[in-house]
Design an enzyme around this catalytic site. Sequence first.
Site, PDB file in Angstrom:
ATOM      1  CG  ASP A   1      -0.232  -0.064   2.542  1.00 37.95           C
ATOM      2  OD1 ASP A   1       0.780  -0.793   2.638  1.00 37.95           O
ATOM      3  OD2 ASP A   1      -0.673   0.607   3.499  1.00 37.95           O
TER       4      ASP A   1
ATOM      5  CD  GLU B   1       4.250   0.314   7.128  1.00 36.59           C
ATOM      6  OE1 GLU B   1       5.056   0.648   8.016  1.00 36.59           O
ATOM      7  OE2 GLU B   1       3.875   1.097   6.217  1.00 36.59           O
TER       8      GLU B   1
END
Length: 396
Positions: free
Chosen positions: A80, A145
């Site tokens: 991400d 994350e």
Amino acid sequence: MLDRSSARDEVVRLTRDLVRIRSINPPGDELPAAELLAQRLKGFGFETEVVEVAKNRANVVAVLRGRGDGPALMFNGHLDVVPPGDLSTWSRDPFAGDVADGKIYGRGSSDMKGGVASMSVAGGLLAASGEKMKGDLIITAVSGEESDSIGTRHYVERNTLDGIGGIVIPESTSLELVIAEKGTIWLEVNTYGKTAHSTQLEIGINAIEHMVATLHEIKSKWESIGYAKDPYLSPPTINIATIVGGVKTNSIPDRCTATIDLRPVPSQEHPKIIRAMQEAVDGMKGKLKGFRGEIKVINERLPFATDPSSDFVKMAQALGPSTLGLPLDPPFGVNFFTDAAIFATKRSIPTIILGPGEYDLRRNIYLGHQPNEYVKIENLEKATRFYYELSRSFLK
């Protein structure tokens, strides 16, 4: 077949392909990136699995099997990226993966799709070598994350971590070695009052005034908590980050909400800190008439610290001059959190953070999360070489 002569082109291609996938968090949407990476790793010779952790969100778990008579080595990176922000501040399309001046530009190039590409190509080189290692090489590329670490939490909850002897996290460090990071405790504080016209102070209870007093008490309590000076980390910090309250200028506010970011060092125990913060809020009942308030933890990550004299750290440092052109000594600590903290909640495993992304640790200048983010191709090559040699040394 992947070999050292083709590794440079492959790591550049994979980085650019990943940057072009808009895995923006929120909402995440990492599944397309996970599918692309899993396909590449399968082509390199890994057993691969795409594990969906939520709608359109997924992890890649890839394993290169060893003989089974030695510990495994894990690489853990995230897929991400943070939003690009105001596009007018970018000189290039943040999702084009443009190459210029020896750099790959784009959101996530530095944090940390370049690191994911480097660890994957390094794994491909190990597979192509035909060497049968003692232990498994495990590559995990995860979701989330940048927010709640949903991907690594999902993996840790479903796997014992038994047999893993070392973890490498290719976060942005400009190829420097990091062996420690601070913990994180995010708190939400709510105070409740009684609304009335702003002139009727004898009737109303001002939730904002109660919040101000409560925050002073919390900060005082935090500063009274002792700690041991850490050789790699700066002192613990508190940041009163947000405060929201009131609905109208001529009304006494009946609710106020604040958030606080605590960054403890490894010598400070999280349960004791949380208990002290609760005591600070509870104690306001005896100090303020009509006080009602509450406090809760909204995010917690443990600190981690790897012994600088451990075999894993020494092995990494020994490879620094030949693969990176850096001594890797002394190592660094960082104030931000990574998914190393999630692994630390379950098992203490020697962990290092080292990646090709741009972060000048000496001057605390971080390129990630900014417009015109980039990763140097030279650093991608060096990181790939380092990860390959570290894997060979650890698993042989």
